[in-house]
Write a protein that holds these residues in place. Structure first.
Motif, PDB file in Angstrom:
ATOM      1  N   HIS A 182       0.839  -1.201   0.000  1.00  0.00           N
ATOM      2  CA  HIS A 182       0.000   0.000   0.000  1.00  0.00           C
ATOM      3  C   HIS A 182       0.879   1.259   0.000  1.00  0.00           C
ATOM      4  O   HIS A 182       1.705   1.432   0.906  1.00  0.00           O
ATOM      5  CB  HIS A 182      -0.910  -0.019   1.247  1.00  0.00           C
ATOM      6  CG  HIS A 182      -1.716   1.214   1.396  1.00  0.00           C
ATOM      7  ND1 HIS A 182      -1.775   1.921   2.576  1.00  0.00           N
ATOM      8  CD2 HIS A 182      -2.503   1.876   0.514  1.00  0.00           C
ATOM      9  CE1 HIS A 182      -2.564   2.966   2.412  1.00  0.00           C
ATOM     10  NE2 HIS A 182      -3.020   2.967   1.174  1.00  0.00           N
ATOM     11  N   LEU A 239      -3.441   1.220   7.783  1.00  0.00           N
ATOM     12  CA  LEU A 239      -4.523   0.251   7.529  1.00  0.00           C
ATOM     13  C   LEU A 239      -4.818  -0.610   8.754  1.00  0.00           C
ATOM     14  O   LEU A 239      -5.855  -1.256   8.834  1.00  0.00           O
ATOM     15  CB  LEU A 239      -4.165  -0.634   6.324  1.00  0.00           C
ATOM     16  CG  LEU A 239      -4.000   0.103   4.993  1.00  0.00           C
ATOM     17  CD1 LEU A 239      -3.580  -0.872   3.902  1.00  0.00           C
ATOM     18  CD2 LEU A 239      -5.290   0.809   4.587  1.00  0.00           C
ATOM     19  N   HIS A 262      -7.768   9.705  -1.203  1.00  0.00           N
ATOM     20  CA  HIS A 262      -7.576   9.061  -2.511  1.00  0.00           C
ATOM     21  C   HIS A 262      -8.554   9.588  -3.538  1.00  0.00           C
ATOM     22  O   HIS A 262      -9.644  10.029  -3.214  1.00  0.00           O
ATOM     23  CB  HIS A 262      -7.811   7.542  -2.440  1.00  0.00           C
ATOM     24  CG  HIS A 262      -7.082   6.837  -1.351  1.00  0.00           C
ATOM     25  ND1 HIS A 262      -7.458   6.904  -0.042  1.00  0.00           N
ATOM     26  CD2 HIS A 262      -5.990   6.026  -1.394  1.00  0.00           C
ATOM     27  CE1 HIS A 262      -6.634   6.168   0.694  1.00  0.00           C
ATOM     28  NE2 HIS A 262      -5.727   5.632  -0.101  1.00  0.00           N
ATOM     29  N   ARG A 302      -0.891  19.159  -1.082  1.00  0.00           N
ATOM     30  CA  ARG A 302      -1.273  18.292  -2.212  1.00  0.00           C
ATOM     31  C   ARG A 302      -1.202  19.038  -3.535  1.00  0.00           C
ATOM     32  O   ARG A 302      -0.947  18.444  -4.579  1.00  0.00           O
ATOM     33  CB  ARG A 302      -2.681  17.745  -2.002  1.00  0.00           C
ATOM     34  CG  ARG A 302      -2.692  16.656  -0.993  1.00  0.00           C
ATOM     35  CD  ARG A 302      -4.045  16.035  -0.827  1.00  0.00           C
ATOM     36  NE  ARG A 302      -3.921  14.879   0.033  1.00  0.00           N
ATOM     37  CZ  ARG A 302      -3.764  14.930   1.336  1.00  0.00           C
ATOM     38  NH1 ARG A 302      -3.734  16.095   1.952  1.00  0.00           N
ATOM     39  NH2 ARG A 302      -3.625  13.837   2.053  1.00  0.00           N
TER      40      ARG A 302
HETATM   41  C1  HEM Z   1      -9.184  -0.130  -1.287  1.00  0.00           C
HETATM   42  C2  HEM Z   1      -8.310   0.269  -0.389  1.00  0.00           C
HETATM   43  C3  HEM Z   1      -7.147   1.132  -0.680  1.00  0.00           C
HETATM   44  C4  HEM Z   1      -6.404   1.231  -1.806  1.00  0.00           C
HETATM   45  C5  HEM Z   1      -6.566   0.473  -3.114  1.00  0.00           C
HETATM   46  C6  HEM Z   1      -5.412   2.247  -1.575  1.00  0.00           C
HETATM   47  C7  HEM Z   1      -4.478   2.663  -2.497  1.00  0.00           C
HETATM   48  C8  HEM Z   1      -3.655   3.742  -2.327  1.00  0.00           C
HETATM   49  C9  HEM Z   1      -2.859   4.337  -3.372  1.00  0.00           C
HETATM   50  C10 HEM Z   1      -2.777   3.847  -4.819  1.00  0.00           C
HETATM   51  C11 HEM Z   1      -2.209   5.372  -2.835  1.00  0.00           C
HETATM   52  C12 HEM Z   1      -1.246   6.325  -3.560  1.00  0.00           C
HETATM   53  C13 HEM Z   1      -2.065   7.534  -3.926  1.00  0.00           C
HETATM   54  C14 HEM Z   1      -1.440   8.365  -4.950  1.00  0.00           C
HETATM   55  O1  HEM Z   1      -0.352   8.894  -4.702  1.00  0.00           O
HETATM   56  O2  HEM Z   1      -2.065   8.528  -6.005  1.00  0.00           O
HETATM   57  C15 HEM Z   1      -2.583   5.453  -1.435  1.00  0.00           C
HETATM   58  C16 HEM Z   1      -2.113   6.407  -0.583  1.00  0.00           C
HETATM   59  C17 HEM Z   1      -2.508   6.489   0.753  1.00  0.00           C
HETATM   60  N1  HEM Z   1      -3.431   5.697   1.370  1.00  0.00           N
HETATM   61 FE1  HEM Z   1      -4.472   4.197   0.574  1.00  0.00          FE
HETATM   62  N2  HEM Z   1      -5.549   2.727  -0.305  1.00  0.00           N
HETATM   63  C18 HEM Z   1      -6.610   2.079   0.256  1.00  0.00           C
HETATM   64  C19 HEM Z   1      -7.115   2.275   1.518  1.00  0.00           C
HETATM   65  C20 HEM Z   1      -6.614   3.151   2.437  1.00  0.00           C
HETATM   66  C21 HEM Z   1      -7.173   3.372   3.734  1.00  0.00           C
HETATM   67  C22 HEM Z   1      -8.398   2.679   4.296  1.00  0.00           C
HETATM   68  C23 HEM Z   1      -6.412   4.287   4.347  1.00  0.00           C
HETATM   69  C24 HEM Z   1      -6.691   4.789   5.719  1.00  0.00           C
HETATM   70  C25 HEM Z   1      -5.982   5.555   6.454  1.00  0.00           C
HETATM   71  C26 HEM Z   1      -5.365   4.677   3.420  1.00  0.00           C
HETATM   72  C27 HEM Z   1      -4.375   5.608   3.635  1.00  0.00           C
HETATM   73  C28 HEM Z   1      -3.542   6.119   2.681  1.00  0.00           C
HETATM   74  C29 HEM Z   1      -2.624   7.205   2.901  1.00  0.00           C
HETATM   75  C30 HEM Z   1      -2.399   7.977   4.202  1.00  0.00           C
HETATM   76  C31 HEM Z   1      -2.006   7.446   1.681  1.00  0.00           C
HETATM   77  C32 HEM Z   1      -0.983   8.529   1.355  1.00  0.00           C
HETATM   78  C33 HEM Z   1      -1.829   9.713   0.852  1.00  0.00           C
HETATM   79  C34 HEM Z   1      -1.037  10.916   0.427  1.00  0.00           C
HETATM   80  O3  HEM Z   1       0.132  10.752   0.009  1.00  0.00           O
HETATM   81  O4  HEM Z   1      -1.594  11.998   0.494  1.00  0.00           O
HETATM   82  N3  HEM Z   1      -5.522   3.964   2.270  1.00  0.00           N
HETATM   83  N4  HEM Z   1      -3.466   4.465  -1.180  1.00  0.00           N
END
Ligand code: HEM
Length: 523
Positions: free
Chosen positions: A46, A53, A71, A474
């Motif tokens: 992730h 998570l 997201h 962002r």
């Molecule tokens: C279906 C479930 C999830 C998927 C497929 C997923 C996928 C991703 C992806 C692809 C990114 C990179 C985003 C980007 O830079 O474009 C990301 C970043 C992140 N995700 Fe998830 N995520 C999921 C659930 C969650 C959940 C439930 C949390 C709860 C806290 C979380 C927290 C974060 C955080 C903190 C980041 C970094 C965001 C940032 O850089 O601003 N994710 N996730």
């Protein structure tokens, strides 16, 4: 664009109590928008890390609000994410809209008013609406995915996509109404004789809506500005040789005016074309800078000094032209180049129009070029504001939605209003273009178009500036939710410089007005 999670499949129904049992790193489920995702194998990879998570309010819980605060909805449309769905909560349905190719946005102010069901417009007929629908689908399906890849790797847009546009008649349509459309089969079954500047505006706006500015310039931007001088002033032989291969996407053309010595100041350019004594050739020496598509162009529609004053010559790369890629604020996908003509021997038949008439040819091209830029700038600003509006609605700060903050609402309010005003100005000028011949346009619209461009690029400055203030860090990050804002901030300035700087544009508008000022008018 992929399907939304619930479109193709009936998922097994599960209870929230059942989901709650799966709250360990090696057995981890979460709920987003009623769908249950098994993240057990994903947690290690992730991008946001493992720890987030495993938090008690996330693991085995409904993480919808947290998810959308971090997201983009597109992440849920990726096939890899959809494979992780193991069920849907019993008695619940999805509440999120997953964008589908071709559809209009339902977000207020995201579409120009002529596309809203309850609004009327005197400017658009059924053929415009049909073209808009088909363009939206085409761009969503084929152009945006290619733009995402090329914007990142910096390579030129795939010529096959340009060739597809050629087959669909779209390359010819991007040049506006005119004789070049006669006898052609056009996209969306538009009849050549009914094609007008509103059709062209729609094509440009649907393309620029996707937001990838460097790619978009790379995507045959050189043709849009480099081919019209050939169509309008070239000899029949020259047209026969050049026009069809360029419209088919087999050959690429660029407009070579600016130099290190002269940008908006066209009169200051130094590239010289000296006629040989037998009159059969020109020997061209000089350089051109910031030439869009120049790095991969086969032809350069080049403004030169000659013994007669100024001229325009089409210079084929095959004659020994050298180009060097320039690295600008946007993607090298645009193919922006430094172009070198070292003793290039060009047959005289490549002269465009009459020797000595170069300036009128260059100037006549500018109105259309600047108007095309206005179509793009106004649509780009609107697309950015849609991102900002969505962000304001789904982001929580200090325990409250961002939309609770009056200062953010006020910022968006001014941006919305300016976008609406830009589109209204554009539609008025476009209507005048439909109803004035080319000569009258030069006389009556050059100043208006220049003012419109200057004002629109000021608006885009406001959008870019406030966009970062609203999105915070962002808006400065190349990936994730703020990526469109970061890209906009890197690229919006192109339109304030290319095709005549903002200052020169505003000045031109006022100089034209001074010329038309009645001699007997007094305060
Ligand atoms: C279906 C479930 C999830 C998927 C497929 C997923 C996928 C991703 C992806 C692809 C990114 C990179 C985003 C980007 O830079 O474009 C990301 C970043 C992140 N995700 Fe998830 N995520 C999921 C659930 C969650 C959940 C439930 C949390 C709860 C806290 C979380 C927290 C974060 C955080 C903190 C980041 C970094 C965001 C940032 O850089 O601003 N994710 N996730």
């Amino acid at each position: 664009m992929s399907a939304q999670p619930n479109q193709k499949k009936e998922y097994k129904r599960v209870s929230r109590d059942e989901v709650a049992k799966h709250n360990k790193p090696d057995d981890l489920w979460i709920i987003v928008d009623s769908y249950v995702y098994d993240l057990s194998d994903f947690i290690d990879v992730h991008p946001g890390g493992e720890a987030v998570l495993q938090q008690p309010d996330i693991a085995g819980q409904d993480a919808t609000e947290t998810f959308f605060g971090l997201h983009n909805v597109a992440i849920l449309q990726r096939p890899g994410t959809q494979k992780m769905i193991v069920g849907q909560i019993e008695g619940e349905e999805s509440e999120v809209r997953y964008p589908q190719a071709g559809e209009l946005s339902q977000v207020p102010y995201a579409e120009p008013t002529w596309l809203l069901p309850k609004y009327k417009s005197p400017y658009y007929n059924e053929s415009h609406r049909r073209l808009q629908r088909e363009m939206r689908t085409l761009v969503d399906k084929y152009v945006t995915p290619e733009a995402q890849v090329r914007e990142a790797d910096g390579k030129r847009p795939d010529p096959k996509l340009v060739q597809m546009f050629g087959k669909l008649g779209l390359n010819a349509m991007r040049l506006g109404p005119g004789k070049h459309l006669h006898g052609r089969k056009l996209f969306a079954d538009i009849k050549p004789e009914e094609f007008d500047y509103f059709h062209e505006m729609i094509i440009t706006q649907e393309l620029t809506r996707c937001g990838y500015r460097g790619f978009m310039d790379g995507f045959n931007g050189g043709m849009v500005i480099g081919l019209p001088p050939i169509l309008n002033f070239g000899s029949d032989d020259l047209k026969k040789e050049i026009v069809e291969p360029v419209l088919a996407g087999e050959k690429f053309i660029s407009l070579a005016i600016t130099e290190a010595f002269a940008g908006s100041d066209v009169m200051g350019l130094k590239t010289y074309a000296k006629k040989t004594e037998d009159g059969e050739h020109y020997i061209v020496n000089g350089t051109k800078k910031w030439i869009t598509n120049g790095h991969f162009a086969d032809y350069f529609t080049t403004a030169v000094r000659t013994d007669e004053g100024f001229g325009v010559i089409l210079i084929p790369r095959a004659l020994g032209v050298e180009t060097r890629q320039l690295h600008t604020s946007y993607s090298t996908s645009a193919g922006t180049a430094f172009v070198m003509f070292n003793n290039i021997k060009v047959p005289s038949r490549y002269l465009v129009g009459v020797d000595g008439m170069g300036i009128p040819i260059v100037l006549s091209n500018f109105n259309h070029e600047r108007w095309v830029m206005c179509c793009g700038v106004s649509r780009g600003s609107r697309a950015v504001c849609e991102v900002l509006f969505k962000w304001m609605m789904q982001r929580k700060v200090f325990g409250k939605p961002l939309s609770n903050q009056a200062v953010v609402r006020q910022k968006l309010g001014f941006l919305f209003a300016q976008n609406e005003a830009c589109q209204a100005y554009l539609e008025n000028i476009t209507y005048q273009m439909n109803n004035m011949d080319y000569k009258d346009q030069a006389k009556h619209l050059a100043g208006q178009i220049a003012l419109m461009k200057a004002w629109m690029t000021r608006v885009s400055h406001e959008v870019a500036d406030n966009g970062v203030q609203i999105m915070g860090g962002r808006g400065l990050t190349k990936t994730g939710l703020g990526a469109p804002i970061e890209m906009y901030n890197r690229t919006y300035k192109f339109d304030a410089i290319l095709g005549g700087t903002e200052e020169i544009m505003a000045d031109l508008g006022v100089r034209q007005a001074i010329r038309a000022f009645p001699k007997d008018a007094r305060l």
